[in-house]
Design an enzyme around this catalytic site. Structure first.
Site, mmCIF file in Angstrom:
data_model
loop_
_atom_site.group_PDB
_atom_site.id
_atom_site.type_symbol
_atom_site.label_atom_id
_atom_site.label_comp_id
_atom_site.label_asym_id
_atom_site.label_seq_id
_atom_site.Cartn_x
_atom_site.Cartn_y
_atom_site.Cartn_z
ATOM 1 C CE1 TYR A 183 -3.268 10.354 7.212
ATOM 2 C CE2 TYR A 183 -3.896 8.083 6.262
ATOM 3 C CZ TYR A 183 -3.465 8.968 7.214
ATOM 4 O OH TYR A 183 -3.452 8.825 8.541
ATOM 5 C CD GLN A 227 -2.923 1.231 2.509
ATOM 6 O OE1 GLN A 227 -2.285 1.508 3.544
ATOM 7 N NE2 GLN A 227 -4.251 0.549 2.594
#
Length: 195
Positions: free
Chosen positions: A178, A106
């Site tokens: 984010y 990720q």
């Protein structure tokens, strides 16, 4: 009373994700373990994920790997900013594959959501627009087009390192407010250009 097999008849059957076959539909999603050793997938990190593979998980998505050292605020987090991470990814992939699991990495950029580092300071925060993040309220500066291009290149380089490290796929973290989520948010992204 119905059995789990009746309630979830495909749970333990393989599934195709692009060109990858996952042995079942049980997923260990990306989550912070803070077990990285000096920002790499060391022994404790690998043992943690291997235990899930041994337990029968089909797809393991590792915790977020930061794009650069500037993004990371702890040595217990993965950083994909240079090739030094590749050998540990190879070890991780080999160990999980030996147990029958599929492993995705990720990738993450914090954008405006920088938390404090170990010494209490915060790195400069960059986001789509001037303003602050929703969680840590870190004041940020708008990314230039050059900074956006560099970040795109950093994501690509991180994905290439994961591929060279024998991981089976890459997930882009676009959640939790984010950077990617910031660009998608009309409340945070006030840009007037193509971004």
């Amino acid at each position: 009373m119905c059995s789990q097999a009746t309630r979830f008849p495909t749970l333990l059957s393989p599934i195709e994700l692009g060109s990858v076959t996952v042995r079942n539909r049980i997923v260990s999603s990306g989550h912070a373990t803070r077990l990285a050793d000096d920002r790499k997938a060391g022994v404790r990190f690998r043992a943690y994920h291997r235990a899930r593979a041994v337990g029968g998980v089909g797809l393991i998505i590792t915790e977020a790997s930061f794009l650069t050292m500037d993004d990371s605020y702890s040595s217990a987090q993965l950083v994909c900013g240079d090739d030094s991470i590749i050998p540990d990814f190879v070890l991780l992939a080999d160990e999980l594959h030996a147990e029958g699991a599929t492993v995705f990495g990720q990738l993450l950029h914090l954008g405006l959501e920088h938390a404090s580092g170990p010494d209490g300071t915060r790195a400069a925060a960059w986001g789509p627009s001037e303003g602050s993040g929703e969680r840590y309220h870190t004041a940020g500066r708008p990314m230039t087009k050059a900074a956006i291009a560099q970040t795109v290149a950093d994501f690509a380089a991180g994905a290439a390192r994961m591929k060279e490290g024998k991981l089976d796929g890459v997930e882009i973290a676009a959640s939790h407010g984010y950077l990617i989520a910031q660009f998608l948010s009309p409340e945070i992204n006030q840009r007037a250009d193509e971004y």
